[in-house]
Design an enzyme around this catalytic site. Structure first.
Site, PDB file in Angstrom:
ATOM      1  N   HIS A  69       0.832  -1.209   0.000  1.00 35.15           N
ATOM      2  CA  HIS A  69       0.000   0.000   0.000  1.00 35.15           C
ATOM      3  C   HIS A  69       0.866   1.259   0.000  1.00 35.15           C
ATOM      4  O   HIS A  69       0.517   2.250  -0.642  1.00 35.15           O
ATOM      5  CB  HIS A  69      -0.925   0.002   1.223  1.00 35.15           C
ATOM      6  CG  HIS A  69      -2.164  -0.816   1.023  1.00 35.15           C
ATOM      7  ND1 HIS A  69      -3.430  -0.316   1.249  1.00 35.15           N
ATOM      8  CD2 HIS A  69      -2.338  -2.093   0.615  1.00 35.15           C
ATOM      9  CE1 HIS A  69      -4.333  -1.258   0.986  1.00 35.15           C
ATOM     10  NE2 HIS A  69      -3.683  -2.349   0.612  1.00 35.15           N
ATOM     11  N   VAL A  73       1.156   4.261  -3.593  1.00 28.96           N
ATOM     12  CA  VAL A  73       0.562   5.602  -3.521  1.00 28.96           C
ATOM     13  C   VAL A  73       1.603   6.682  -3.794  1.00 28.96           C
ATOM     14  O   VAL A  73       1.666   7.239  -4.880  1.00 28.96           O
ATOM     15  CB  VAL A  73      -0.155   5.819  -2.171  1.00 28.96           C
ATOM     16  CG1 VAL A  73      -0.768   7.216  -2.094  1.00 28.96           C
ATOM     17  CG2 VAL A  73      -1.262   4.770  -1.997  1.00 28.96           C
ATOM     18  N   GLY A  75       4.891   6.146  -3.678  1.00 32.55           N
ATOM     19  CA  GLY A  75       6.168   5.477  -3.808  1.00 32.55           C
ATOM     20  C   GLY A  75       6.579   4.942  -2.449  1.00 32.55           C
ATOM     21  O   GLY A  75       5.961   5.236  -1.422  1.00 32.55           O
ATOM     22  N   GLU A  90      -2.867   9.300   4.629  1.00 27.91           N
ATOM     23  CA  GLU A  90      -3.122   8.140   3.767  1.00 27.91           C
ATOM     24  C   GLU A  90      -3.825   7.008   4.526  1.00 27.91           C
ATOM     25  O   GLU A  90      -4.748   6.372   4.018  1.00 27.91           O
ATOM     26  CB  GLU A  90      -1.806   7.597   3.202  1.00 27.91           C
ATOM     27  CG  GLU A  90      -1.226   8.370   2.050  1.00 27.91           C
ATOM     28  CD  GLU A  90       0.095   7.756   1.584  1.00 27.91           C
ATOM     29  OE1 GLU A  90       0.159   6.514   1.454  1.00 27.91           O
ATOM     30  OE2 GLU A  90       1.044   8.508   1.376  1.00 27.91           O
ATOM     31  N   ASP A 250      -5.657 -17.964   1.794  1.00 26.93           N
ATOM     32  CA  ASP A 250      -5.195 -19.282   1.362  1.00 26.93           C
ATOM     33  C   ASP A 250      -5.802 -20.318   2.303  1.00 26.93           C
ATOM     34  O   ASP A 250      -5.385 -20.423   3.460  1.00 26.93           O
ATOM     35  CB  ASP A 250      -3.665 -19.328   1.414  1.00 26.93           C
ATOM     36  CG  ASP A 250      -3.090 -20.706   1.122  1.00 26.93           C
ATOM     37  OD1 ASP A 250      -3.870 -21.649   0.916  1.00 26.93           O
ATOM     38  OD2 ASP A 250      -1.856 -20.840   1.104  1.00 26.93           O
ATOM     39  N   ASP A 258       4.132 -19.836   0.455  1.00 25.36           N
ATOM     40  CA  ASP A 258       4.458 -20.874  -0.513  1.00 25.36           C
ATOM     41  C   ASP A 258       3.668 -20.619  -1.794  1.00 25.36           C
ATOM     42  O   ASP A 258       3.089 -19.545  -1.967  1.00 25.36           O
ATOM     43  CB  ASP A 258       4.160 -22.262   0.066  1.00 25.36           C
ATOM     44  CG  ASP A 258       2.722 -22.391   0.573  1.00 25.36           C
ATOM     45  OD1 ASP A 258       1.847 -21.634   0.100  1.00 25.36           O
ATOM     46  OD2 ASP A 258       2.458 -23.252   1.433  1.00 25.36           O
TER      47      ASP A 258
END
EC number: 1.11.1.7
Length: 330
Positions: A69, A73, A75, A90, A250, A258
């Site tokens: 994130h 935005v 950098g 931000e 996951d 992984d």
């Protein structure tokens, strides 16, 4: 037929490596940037991150997501960590409100640990500490080790309004994802490799509930979802669910870095629409399959992609500053 398939897999692998190879060649940053000013910075940060990770498993995905994130935005300048007394930074933007506090705390603690060492105080940027901490949570979660390029300076500004339109959203299609990553100089292969970070972490139910309830007039469940998995998601995320409830991205190895994310994609077990979108084209599907079938290839391409990500919009030299407090400009 088997010979043709093997040849094709080798060809795809070779093409991917040719795409990523040039990315190692150009950088404004250096691996040994702090060799004279704070030579033990990597060990200090790693020890701090390890302690934090032992306290809470959320530390891994939270830190990795914070890095992403931040870089997308302004950098990679740690501007996402800046706090605003008026709620205008931000981190206050709607897209950033779901960032777990453990990611911020990881950097703040590591910064304090670095600054407590004689000679290192106010010598290492918050942006570099975030980059190092990101590498460390990946390694400590079972992922690949890689050398982190250093020398970033911290940004001085952080505005809530600057976030809109700069971060991919859970409902994005493949065309939208490609365009957003391209804005930052990242290729399709980078996009697919970096999406593999979803092998750890979680998402809140409201980010995918449209896929398991009232999907369209023909089906209540997104047909691209494995139906058994969709039923499990309905159990975890009932219609009137508490918005704070989160589900692992996951479902097979949620805390291990992984290549299971890609195997899940093949099996119809991608949680987010934006992840499912990685199978949208013939080319993207081939890359997904290559990563699913070859963990070493995925790790190598991921390292190249996250290294490229770490160069996005960096401030170096006389740009920016080294913040004394990561939460506030000097």
């Amino acid at each position: 037929m088997e010979t043709c398939s093997s040849f094709f897999n080798v060809l795809i692998t070779t093409l991917i490596l040719l795409i990523i190879f040039p990315n190692y060649c150009f950088s404004q940053l250096k691996h040994d940037y702090y060799s004279k000013t704070c030579p033990n910075v990597e060990t200090i940060v790693q020890n701090s991150v390890k302690k934090k990770l032992h306290e809470t498993s959320v530390t891994g995905p939270a830190t990795l997501r914070l890095f992403f994130h931040d870089c997308f935005v302004h950098g990679c300048d740690a501007s996402v960590i800046i706090a605003s007394p008026t709620g205008n930074a931000e981190k206050d933007a709607p897209e950033d409100l779901s960032l777990a506090g453990d990611g911020f705390d990881t950097v703040i603690r590591a910064k304090a640990a670095v600054d407590s060492v004689a000679g290192c105080k106010n010598k290492v940027s918050c942006a570099d500490i975030l980059a190092l901490a990101t590498r460390d949570v990946i390694v400590l979660s079972g992922g690949p080790h890689y050398e982190v390029e250093l020398g970033r300076r911290d940004g001085r500004t952080s505005k809530k309004g600057s976030v809109k339109g700069h971060l991919p959203l859970a409902h994005f299609n493949y065309k939208q994802l490609k365009a957003m990553f391209a804005m930052h100089g990242l290729s399709e292969v980078d996009l697919i490799a970096l999406s593999g970070a979803h092998t750890i972490g979680f998402s809140h139910c409201n980010q995918f509930s449209n896929r398991i309830y009232n999907y369209n007039s023909q089906s209540s469940i997104d047909p691209t979802l494995h139906q058994g998995y969709a039923k499990e998601l309905q159990q975890m995320c009932p219609r009137d669910v508490d918005p704070r409830v989160a589900v692992a991205l996951d479902p097979t190895t949620p805390m291990r870095f992984d290549n299971a994310f890609y195997k899940n994609l093949q099996d119809g077990k991608a949680l987010l629409s934006s992840d499912q979108a990685l199978l949208a084209t013939r080319k993207s599907k081939r890359v997904v399959n290559a990563f699913a079938n070859n963990a070493t290839l995925f790790e190598r391409v991921f390292v190249a992609a996250i290294t490229k990500l770490g160069r996005v919009g960096v401030k170096t030299g006389n740009q920016g500053e080294i913040r004394r407090d990561c939460r506030s400009p000097n």
